[in-house]
Design an enzyme around this catalytic site. Structure first.
Site, PDB file in Angstrom:
ATOM      1  CG  ASP A   1      -3.404  -3.684   1.906  1.00 29.90           C
ATOM      2  OD1 ASP A   1      -4.543  -3.977   1.946  1.00 29.90           O
ATOM      3  OD2 ASP A   1      -2.276  -4.497   1.462  1.00 29.90           O
TER       4      ASP A   1
ATOM      5  CG  ASP B   1      -5.092  -9.434  -1.820  1.00 25.72           C
ATOM      6  OD1 ASP B   1      -5.694  -8.510  -1.846  1.00 25.72           O
ATOM      7  OD2 ASP B   1      -3.952  -9.677  -1.297  1.00 25.72           O
TER       8      ASP B   1
ATOM      9  CD  GLU C   1     -12.998  -1.246   2.038  1.00 22.63           C
ATOM     10  OE1 GLU C   1     -13.641  -1.318   2.973  1.00 22.63           O
ATOM     11  OE2 GLU C   1     -13.460  -1.890   0.880  1.00 22.63           O
ATOM     12  CD1 TRP C   2      -7.823  -6.027   0.812  1.00 25.05           C
ATOM     13  CD2 TRP C   2      -8.580  -6.454   2.810  1.00 25.05           C
ATOM     14  NE1 TRP C   2      -6.922  -5.921   1.416  1.00 25.05           N
ATOM     15  CE2 TRP C   2      -7.114  -6.151   2.727  1.00 25.05           C
ATOM     16  CE3 TRP C   2      -9.217  -6.845   3.687  1.00 25.05           C
ATOM     17  CZ2 TRP C   2      -6.371  -6.298   3.771  1.00 25.05           C
ATOM     18  CZ3 TRP C   2      -8.482  -7.142   5.192  1.00 25.05           C
ATOM     19  CH2 TRP C   2      -6.954  -6.634   5.000  1.00 25.05           C
ATOM     20  N   GLY C   3     -13.074  -4.230  -0.330  1.00 26.25           N
ATOM     21  CA  GLY C   3     -14.613  -4.237  -0.583  1.00 26.25           C
ATOM     22  C   GLY C   3     -15.401  -4.687   0.790  1.00 26.25           C
TER      23      GLY C   3
END
Length: 686
Positions: free
Chosen positions: A189, A244, A222-224
């Site tokens: 994460d 998310d 890393e959520w883009g």
């Protein structure tokens, strides 16, 4: 994983980590100016890498998108996340046939460890959750012929509010622990990352995993934020492209739209990851869940089940176990579907398959049924006299002369696999029958509904008849011919129907049924039914009204439901706060979260909508939103991009003559993190 909201600012489940990362980036700005800075020096254990250890051979890892289970979306950090739950998921994979369908990873998410490392700096499994340790759980999963995954963060702490030990500065030690436990998959994460360069953080863990000698799939989460699709191939096997996901249509749709344009970056061992599946969690309809599963498969996305399978309905297993759709996702060519068109909520996406066929998704984003079409040529197939069309949800074969089309229900997807076929004429023709359009009326008032039956094949069908039926007490009459003796290939039959609901009928959406029967050239009788939605509403009264006092026709929201006279709380109805923009409060209005839309029926009787709009103060300094008002689908008023630094802005829209008015809030361009969009003092004049 998703992250629990802090006590005051009600960020969504994905917010806390993003805030922590942003704050950490500011705090560490001066340190980053030094080229020597990498991570907290006292914790760095890179030198501990076992030099004599052969690197893991990961060239063969994730040659198709990973399939499995992750607990976070259904359990978060609740006590039910424990050893028995994890073992139970492995058992259900066998019992429900999920292993046979291709699912193999059982992955733990956050909260499996104690909040502190031991004296040797090692991670310690929570003895209450996992009394026998992590290796015992991994061994159990392996005994079922499955693989085991675990979670940590590329920061000093993980993303939950408690903040368990992260991997930053402990990469080699943690990787070796994971290898010793028998881990096959690591989700890494992005929280509390101290501002360390993303590529550096993830490359260090990549090297640490390889140094163990144990092959482990590496999931970059890393959520883009740093466009990992541009650099992460060769670092990990998959990378998150978005924040998310949440178990609602608005969230799933927003994430899908962000991932669809990235098709050029996907391939064997390198996958765009739009986050886990929500199928079975209960926040969407089965139609929406089939779209979710269809589009994730067309996008060659990882298929990680995010629902508690101990509680999921049978319909969820039916969706998750569709082997023909799974085969689309798992095709060895590894192509992500490419968008061919996307206009007015009508999406056509085509995916090249290793056998030369094309899978075509006809996806209807809108709140009304729509007719979607493309051709075999546009999908990339060679010219042919006829093509086989395999419906992957109905499991039926037909043929077409080249048109690929269907009337698709609201939020639905028709998924077909198309290939040139020498003996196409041996298959029955593709025939579609349905009603497209926005069918809205008032109880007691008649509305015209037009059904259309298309024959896309190269041969005729005969004795065609259509019949429209509705709830008891409704009046339905055909106003043009409902049938024909023969419908040649390439032709269509249109029938007008006059539909009236009893005046006492309550507003809402009602399902009618269109039944079409015909005979093929071979003499086989075919009967097909399709749903027809009619929405009943009552127009606003004369004078001025608050729109929040009226029942909307429908709404889509980025996080949680749209709130009445409250801000958006992101989770459940009623969890918002007083509408507050720039320190000023309002008692009336709507609290939305971009991307969102709220539609109202106005019956051509209203002329003006006004509101004070802006981002709610509860999100601090985060968020950007654009507001717009649409009349019968056409934009008639729009703000620029608004931020939390601005006071409320007035928006006025001329909606004269419109039958419907829609309020839309979209992200201002920086991602929909904390985009709490307030429509304060929202009024309509009729």
């Amino acid at each position: 994983m998703a992250h629990l909201p802090p006590l005051r600012v009600r960020f969504g489940p994905h917010r806390r980590g993003a805030v922590a990362a942003a704050v950490a980036g500011v705090l560490c700005a001066s340190a980053l100016a030094s080229p020597a800075f990498a991570a907290p020096a006292p914790q760095r254990d890179a030198a501990e890498a076992p030099a004599a250890q052969a690197p893991a051979d990961d060239d063969h890892l994730a040659l198709t998108p990973p399939m499995g289970f992750n607990n976070w979306n259904s359990t978060h950090c609740r006590a039910e996340f424990n050893e028995q739950m994890v073992k139970g998921m492995a058992d259900l994979f066998i019992e429900k046939g999920l292993k046979d369908a291709g699912y193999k990873y059982i992955n733990l998410d956050d909260c499996w460890a104690l909040p502190e490392r031991n004296a040797e700096g090692k991670l310690v499994p929570d003895p209450k959750r996992f009394p026998n340790g992590i290796k015992a759980v991994a061994d159990y999963v392996h005994s079922k012929g499955l693989k085991f995954g675990i979670y940590t963060s590329a920061g000093t702490k993980t993303c939950s509010d408690i903040g368990f030990p992260g991997g930053l500065g402990h990469e080699y030690s943690d990787a070796q622990q994971f290898a010793d436990w028998g881990v096959d998959y690591l989700k890494y994460d992005n929280c509390n990352n101290e501002g360390v360069d993303a590529k550096q953080r993830y490359t260090t863990m990549r090297d640490a995993l390889k140094a163990t000698g144990r092959p482990m799939v590496f999931s970059i989460c890393e959520w883009g934020q740093n466009k990992p699709w541009e650099w992460a191939k060769g670092v990990g096997q998959l990378w998150r492209t978005t924040g998310d996901i949440s178990d609602n249509w608005g969230s799933m749709l927003s994430i899908m739209k962000k991932n669809l344009p990235l098709d050029e970056y996907a391939g064997p061992g390198a996958w765009n990851d739009p986050d886990m599946l929500e199928v079975g969690n209960g926040g969407m309809t089965d139609t929406e869940y089939r779209t979710h599963f269809s589009m994730w498969s067309v996008m060659a996305a990882p298929l990680l089940i995010g629902s508690d399978l101990r509680k999921a309905p049978q319909s969820a297993f039916d969706i998750l176990s569709n082997k023909e759709v799974i085969a689309v996702d798992q095709d060895k060519l590894g192509k992500q579907g490419k968008v061919l068109s996307s206009e007015n909520g009508r999406w056509v996406v085509a995916k090249e398959m290793s056998d030369g066929s094309r899978v075509v998704a006809l996806f209807n984003e809108s709140d009304q049924s729509q007719y979607l079409s493309t051709t075999a040529e546009k999908a990339g197939l060679p010219e042919a006299d006829g093509y086989r069309v395999r419906d992957l949800w109905k499991h039926k074969d037909t043929h077409t002369s080249g048109t690929i089309a269907a009337t698709v229900p609201a939020h639905g997807t028709v998924l077909v696999r198309v290939s040139p076929e020498a003996d196409w004429a041996s298959l029955p023709p593709s025939v579609d029958s349905g009603v497209a359009g926005n069918t809205v009326t008032e109880p007691g008032s008649a509305v015209r509904v037009t059904s259309t039956t298309h024959n896309f094949g190269g041969v005729p069908v005969r004795s065609v008849s259509t019949r429209l039926t509705g709830p008891k007490g409704w009046t339905i009459k055909s106003e043009s011919r409902p049938g024909t003796s023969e419908l040649p290939g390439g032709e269509k039959l249109a029938t007008d129907w006059r539909v009236t609901a009893p005046e006492a009928t309550e507003p809402g959406t009602y399902e009618l049924k269109l039944t079409t029967t015909y005979r093929t050239v071979a003499g086989d009788r075919v009967t097909a039914t399709s749903p027809v939605s009619v929405r009943l509403a009552r127009a606003p009264k004369d004078g001025q009204s608050y729109l929040s006092d009226l029942a909307p026709l429908g709404s889509v929201n980025g996080w949680g439901p749209v709130e009445k006279d409250r801000s958006n709380g992101e989770t459940a109805a009623g969890d918002g706060r007083t509408l507050t923009i720039g320190g000023k409060t309002w008692e009336k209005g709507l609290g939305a979260h971009a991307d969102s839309s709220v539609e109202y029926y106005t019956a051509g009787r209203c002329d003006r909508v006004t509101a004070q709009v802006g981002l709610d103060d509860e999100t601090g300094d985060k968020g950007t939103v654009t507001f717009e008002v649409r009349a019968d689908g056409k934009t008639v008023a729009r703000t620029g991009v608004l931020t939390n630094a601005q006071a409320a802005q007035e928006i006025t829209a001329d909606v004269a003559g419109a039958r419907t008015v829609t309020l839309v809030a979209t992200d201002g361009g920086d991602g929909n993190d904390s985009d709490h969009a307030d429509w304060a003092d929202l009024k309509i004049n009729c």
